[in-house]
Design an enzyme around this catalytic site. Sequence first.
Site, short mmCIF file in Angstrom:
data_model
loop_
_atom_site.label_atom_id
_atom_site.label_comp_id
_atom_site.label_asym_id
_atom_site.label_seq_id
_atom_site.Cartn_x
_atom_site.Cartn_y
_atom_site.Cartn_z
N ASN A 141 44.89 56.85 37.42
CA ASN A 141 45.94 57.64 38.08
C ASN A 141 47.10 57.97 37.14
O ASN A 141 47.74 59.01 37.28
CB ASN A 141 46.49 56.87 39.30
CG ASN A 141 45.72 57.19 40.57
OD1 ASN A 141 45.28 58.31 40.78
ND2 ASN A 141 45.56 56.19 41.42
N CYS A 421 39.39 50.58 44.14
CA CYS A 421 39.07 51.72 43.27
C CYS A 421 39.72 51.61 41.90
O CYS A 421 39.52 52.48 41.05
CB CYS A 421 39.50 53.04 43.93
SG CYS A 421 38.25 53.71 45.04
N PHE A 422 40.53 50.59 41.69
CA PHE A 422 41.10 50.27 40.39
C PHE A 422 41.94 51.42 39.83
O PHE A 422 41.96 51.68 38.62
CB PHE A 422 40.00 49.89 39.39
CG PHE A 422 38.87 49.13 40.03
CD1 PHE A 422 39.12 47.94 40.70
CD2 PHE A 422 37.58 49.61 40.01
CE1 PHE A 422 38.09 47.24 41.31
CE2 PHE A 422 36.54 48.93 40.62
CZ PHE A 422 36.80 47.74 41.28
N CYS A 423 42.63 52.12 40.72
CA CYS A 423 43.50 53.25 40.35
C CYS A 423 42.73 54.34 39.62
O CYS A 423 43.28 55.07 38.79
CB CYS A 423 44.68 52.78 39.50
SG CYS A 423 45.77 51.62 40.32
N ASN A 424 41.44 54.48 39.93
CA ASN A 424 40.60 55.49 39.29
C ASN A 424 39.85 56.25 40.38
O ASN A 424 38.65 56.04 40.59
CB ASN A 424 39.61 54.81 38.33
CG ASN A 424 38.99 55.78 37.35
OD1 ASN A 424 38.75 56.94 37.68
ND2 ASN A 424 38.71 55.32 36.15
#
Length: 792
Positions: A141, A421-424
């Site tokens: 992100n 989502c691990f900022c992805n």
Amino acid sequence: MAMELDQDKEEFLKEFGDDYGYPNGPKSVDQIRASEFKRLDGSVYLDHAGATLYSELQMEAVFRQLTTNVYGNPHSQSDSSMATADIVQEARQQVLEYCNASPKYYRCIFTSGATAALKLVGEAFPWSHQSCFMYTMENHNSVLGIREYALEKGAAACAVDIEEYVHDRRSPVKISRHPLKRRSFTDDEPAGAAYSLFAMPSECNFSGVRFNLDLVRIIKEDSERVLEDSHFHRGKWMVLIDAAKGCATRKLDLSKCPADFVVLSFYKLFGYPTGLGALIIHETAAKLLKKTYFSGGTVAASMADVDFVKRREGIEESFENGTLSFLSISSIRHGFKVLNSLSMEAISRHTGSLAVYLRKTLSNLRHKNGDYVCILYGGRNSVDMGPTVSFNLKRPDGSWYGYREVEKLASLSGIQLRTGCFCNPGACAKYLGLSHQDLLSNVEAGHVCWDDNDVLHGKPTGAVRVSLGYMSTYEDAKKFIDFIKESFVCTWNHPMSLYQSTKQSDFYWGFKGLPQNVGIRVKSIIIYPIKSCTGFCVESWPLSSTGLLHDREWLLKSLAGEILTQKKVPELCSISAFVDLNQALLIVESPRCKEKLVINIKSDSYHCTEEEIGLHAQRYVVDSYDEDVNTWFSNAIGRQCILLRSSSSNNHVCFKTKNSVDMCRDVKNRLNFANEAQFLLISEESVSDLHSRVKSNAKNVAQGASVNISSNRFRPNLVVAGAEPYAEDTWKNLRIGGNLFTSLGGCNRCQVINLINEGGRILKSNEPLSTLASYRRMKFPFHRERFCSVYF
């Protein structure tokens, strides 16, 4: 067991012994763990992609340096300040050497982190209406945020998928573009004069896929061919690499892939310091950036009352606002010393061997019926993979285990990992097969990052991720594999196969003198007036459109706006609340307060104001109370807070069952501040069965706590008796007297049930969740059933 472990490790070493454990290094990985990571004894840490761990010897060296030297502000001219400036310059050189970036062409700009470095590029890049920001779908992100600067300046933005492409010898990759995005456009300059930016990670933090760094030269030198059907193929392309994740286990060689911008994060490399990153920038790219803001340290001269400023000419000086975090910068030498002592090549081989072992073992796991347990993401064909393994787990019937459930159970087993989502978001959508409509539907259903909505509309909303660091061991990987096998793989004699449902049933019983035709009865009714506080038990109670009258009608909020629950403030369980309907009073007690708090609950008695808050993706109109009430609660929990009451405004919600069938649509049911449903039900027999199991596994109970599992642990509204253990799993509809209730399914597991109030002391235990996980694993992994009323 020890012999079995030795045999398993022997097999592992036969395959990976040349790469695992630093066989040619100054220390083996076992020696490193024993001498430098003693704090990990008994714990398994598998979130190195989130933050790797600092070595204890590394921190001793940092502390020794800080306690034996004097460092002054590098913007001063004293001896201590000059010493600091020398340390900073030495650190810049170390960063450049780490990425094999020649100081003749590259500069190192220190920032507050990788995100700050990306923000600097985005806000200072020379965007125009002829520019394009192109980026791989698999990006953090913090990279996607650059898109806002591009679109705001009139540039276009475009996501791309990158594939290894063996059919064209001129190019090892294939670039597939997604639709172009624009907010405005004017054709006011030649396309060839504009600068565009391509952004990619060196390694995807979601899947572990390593990107082909030949892309750097392809985009910079051959854009006319690879982007020939694009409006932007004639422009001047620059390349940004997000190396925050990838550089932790593999060096980036900028002599071979001459990117214009590279961002790093030091806590991802060696654990400490946090809050420090770097932008490695090519000097030609630096001269193109258009920085607006100036600050201390970036100007040679300025005037306060005249529009005049002369900026410093040095690249580092012009972009580093204010005083650098010079003490943190001085400490990175000790982190680099750790990595260099092992060599990055050896670290890459070591972590890679563990990742291959994990992927291979997980991919081979099967349930008794032959179905695969684990769905892995990212590693297909000959794709180069980093030491990150992401996946989701399936039940034998093909349904998904929720990733949050995996995380909670892993935590109980002493395993730290990450889920979501691990900022992805691009990688998440790509690998999980989530369409734009899926993503929007999830948002409309209330799903946001870090919540417990791990499966929506039959699809996972994220994944489980384990990631490895230079100090990770075979034993870490083995303990994780054993945890997955014991908790999620269904074998013939596995306890998870107990109490599987056949089909849901309807049960009807009387209450308060009405006929009881199946021997099942309501044992108790409990109301919890204040969310997360202790409730009170009654024989009968009025129903309302929100469930039991006044149930979870009040809550406590911090002055910063955070909703307080037992997860965050365990002391809430020592507060007891009671509603006297005859006198219309809410009576609250706490061992920390000498006097009871008595509140008149008639609406005309408020000394309050009205406001709006958000909770569980719903908006609530609430009433607040005066200072005396808030002071009482602040004293009761030991922190400042305010009491809020759900207003009588029409905040209607539509419940869905686990089969996504709309329920209660016509009766205008509402929720107060309950998490999931109007009523929570549990049976006395289920609790009794669980209690006996926990008692036989007493080692997991908190030290000093009694082995006593009662229904109160689960905070139910209805406790029933007279049924077989876990019979409530199969109940679809209930009738109590003249009231019909419909099941919404089981509750999500919550660690609040592991909190124990022992004489005013709040203790945390692994039980009863640990025992529940050992046998409640299939269709009904829950500890309470949710119901809503259909008629009242």
